[in-house]
Design an enzyme around this catalytic site. Sequence first.
Site, mmCIF file in Angstrom:
data_model
loop_
_atom_site.group_PDB
_atom_site.id
_atom_site.type_symbol
_atom_site.label_atom_id
_atom_site.label_comp_id
_atom_site.label_asym_id
_atom_site.label_seq_id
_atom_site.Cartn_x
_atom_site.Cartn_y
_atom_site.Cartn_z
ATOM 1 N N ASP A 83 -2.106 1.559 -4.662
ATOM 2 C CA ASP A 83 -3.688 2.093 -4.350
ATOM 3 C C ASP A 83 -4.515 1.102 -4.742
ATOM 4 O OD1 ASP A 83 -3.738 4.803 -6.580
ATOM 5 O OD2 ASP A 83 -4.398 2.754 -6.634
ATOM 6 N N HIS A 99 0.668 -1.170 -0.072
ATOM 7 C CA HIS A 99 -0.155 -0.071 0.015
ATOM 8 C C HIS A 99 0.972 1.250 0.091
ATOM 9 C CE1 HIS A 99 -3.622 1.831 -0.290
ATOM 10 N NE2 HIS A 99 -4.344 1.193 0.602
#
Lengths: 474, 372
Positions: free
Chosen positions: A448, A444
């Site tokens: 995304d 992350h």
Amino acid sequence: VCIHRVRSCSSFIKSKYVCVFDKSALKFSHQQRLFRTSAVSCGQIVQFKLSDIGEGITEVTVKEWYIKEGDSVSQFDSICEVQSDKASVTITSRYDGIIRKLHYSIDDIAFVGKPLVDIEIDASKGVASEEDVVETPPMSHEEHTHQEIKGHKTLATPAVRRLAMENNIKLSEVVGTGKDNRILKEDILNYLAKQTGAILPPSPKAEIVPPLRKTEAVPAAPKDKARRVPVPVSRPIAFSGKDKTEPVTGFQKAMVKTMNAALKIPHFGYCDEIDLTQLVQLREGLKPVAEIRGVKLSFMPFFIKAASLGLLQYPILNASLDENCQNVTYKASHNIGVAMDTEQGLIVPNVKNVQVCSVFDIAVELNRLQSLGSAGQLGTSDLTGGTFTLSNIGTIGGTYAKPVILPPEVAIGALGKIQVLPRFNGKGEVFKAQIMNVSWSADHRIIDGATMARFSNLWKSYLENPASMLLDLK
Amino acid sequence: MVLQSLKNCFWLSCVLRTPKACFWSTASGGLIIQSVSNDVYQNLAVEDWIHDHMDLEKQQVLFLWRNSPAVVIGRHQNPWQECNLRLLRQKNIKLARRRSGGGTVYHDLGNINLTFFTTRKKYERMENLKLIVKALKALRPQLDVHVTDRYDILLDRQYKISGTAAKLGRTSAYHHCTLLCNADKFVLSSVLKSPYKGLKSNATPSVPASVKNLFEEDSSLTSEILLDAIAKEYATQHQIDHHITLINPADETLLPGISNKTKELQTWEWVYGKTPKFSISTYLNMAYKDSVLDVKVNMDVKHGRIEVCDIDLPEQWLPPGLYSELVKSLTGSKFCPNETTTLVTTLLRVHPQDDELHSRWSLLCENMIMLM
């Protein structure tokens, strides 16, 4: 001092030299061991001499000790292995007691007739009457610890006898598979398993397996050695199992290192279901073509090629983040790793440059990696350089999973099993669909959710409509 | 020669631990059995089973067996010293460690194995070998074969056609030997040549010898003919019927506990882990860019695992942190290419990705793995 009893002629069972005082000595020594810490050991020390080997041999080389000073031994336990002129000889103990001294080290020359080890024999030995088998539950102590059937003693170490007693088992009913028909711990366990119908784990440190609904797949691992299908046990078993500690080495060590590094990556997950009905049909048709060419065609080559086509559109999923999170390197090659479960553990070889490979090329390479993997012969180049990984845990089972990213990669996908499920088509009719679940994990810090979702949709569309792959094949 | 399926033979009920009245008393002196399997582990397991479970007081046993390609090392030998493990892996030739002493042999279907089971007291290797020579001479009187005092059988006074080894337990013993009928001598000599240098150990070394197949001496001889002749001679000497009972080493009902014995013989701990402690002191010749590096390596291996590992690399050739991690990883791990490959490739994952480092690392690791 033991008296040797000659076995009766009517028996065809291997001759056992049994000490008349043996049974009672063992019984007492079993009990005595419980109190050993408080009692001062004042047994007699006997020098056990190396007996005649035969063929006029006077000296041998000591090759291996099976015991060390301080160990307790039972009669007939193996003490050491010696070698003389192409003959390997197992020396067994004539006494029960504790090893107090080893007279030789490994590779020393030992002499026939000279002392080999000093054994401290238990001082107190009473004479107990030989008891026959009596069918009255609960069993008395004697019957458990040492049973006699028609003049034949059953051999078992004190620990095994204790186990039998704790579980109310008659030693006479257990088939011994050890040396001289001696009853081993495994024999007691097998006997118990047959009684309760339970599948007992082979080692005392078996895990309690949680119900298999969501596979919490540890790493990208399709392997899970410790997991066995839990069989309901009909009655509780008193079990004197012992914890066993061993060092973490080899494949486990490698996993520890990888996973500790993976911990630094903030993972997020994204899952979906894929309708593989068309792909299943396509593969059925292509399987014989591949076979003629000598190659086994599974679904993986399609999954891998579709992933590569997806990576062409979303190259950030085929990238690597440097240690300080300062730079992202977009890797030119799609070296797609395939998690493999081997006898030794999890390994992840990769197929190099999938972006320029055909589905068939990938199948060939997979076959090669799989046979090397199962033979334990993968090379360093096969195991390094991976940029993206797929784990087909579905071949073993499971639907959704939570795979762990393998550094220095940034994404991984776990594929569940293909199930036939009812789905609605465009006309609102129910039809039989071949459904597979995919679970992605991504880093992350640079990926995304939207990117992952779009990549997954693209990959999904290639697989749900294989003909569309033709449009984008290079 | 009559081959009798075991279903018809009651001998086994006599030797199992449940005493039964049986016709055992009508059999006398000896029993000849032959394995239907060519799997070296299964056949070695049968030897173990007979050694552990059969009463040989009144009945001695001759066990006949052949294996598909395998290298069999003696109980206290070092496989790295004795054979070309790389070649074995490539050619899919099995490696087994037997429980008897002695040296390393190569088995294939052109080699027959004979095991003579007796009580410990009746253990007598010379007699067994003389029996074999007698059988061979009865078959082909012109054969020049004799037994040496090293328990070898020589052909034409110079070629070894049989090697011997033995195992003695508390009450029983066995003597087994090979007999070269028509083995592949080319494979034999290439697998029994170790490429590993700098090994130092007290493991039993093998004594190399020139070998020859009986088939080369007389092309009418086959394994079957030889097996039959030996069985016949054994039967004569033990005054029993000349028939051979077939046994299946996978039959758990017949031989309870045999599959555990077979499994144990295949474990890494037995085959490699039982190697006596040894050390390696050698040089890696690594060709890197335009130069060749000579890197000294010292390792101690105990129970098949690396106890000590020292690699004398030029300073800063690898980041020191990575070098110490490599040594730490290898220490305690199996001296095995597969495990080492897994460990070293994992270490690379968790280090900064640098092409130069990557290629040095791969070079070093591949050279290290070549030692195994």
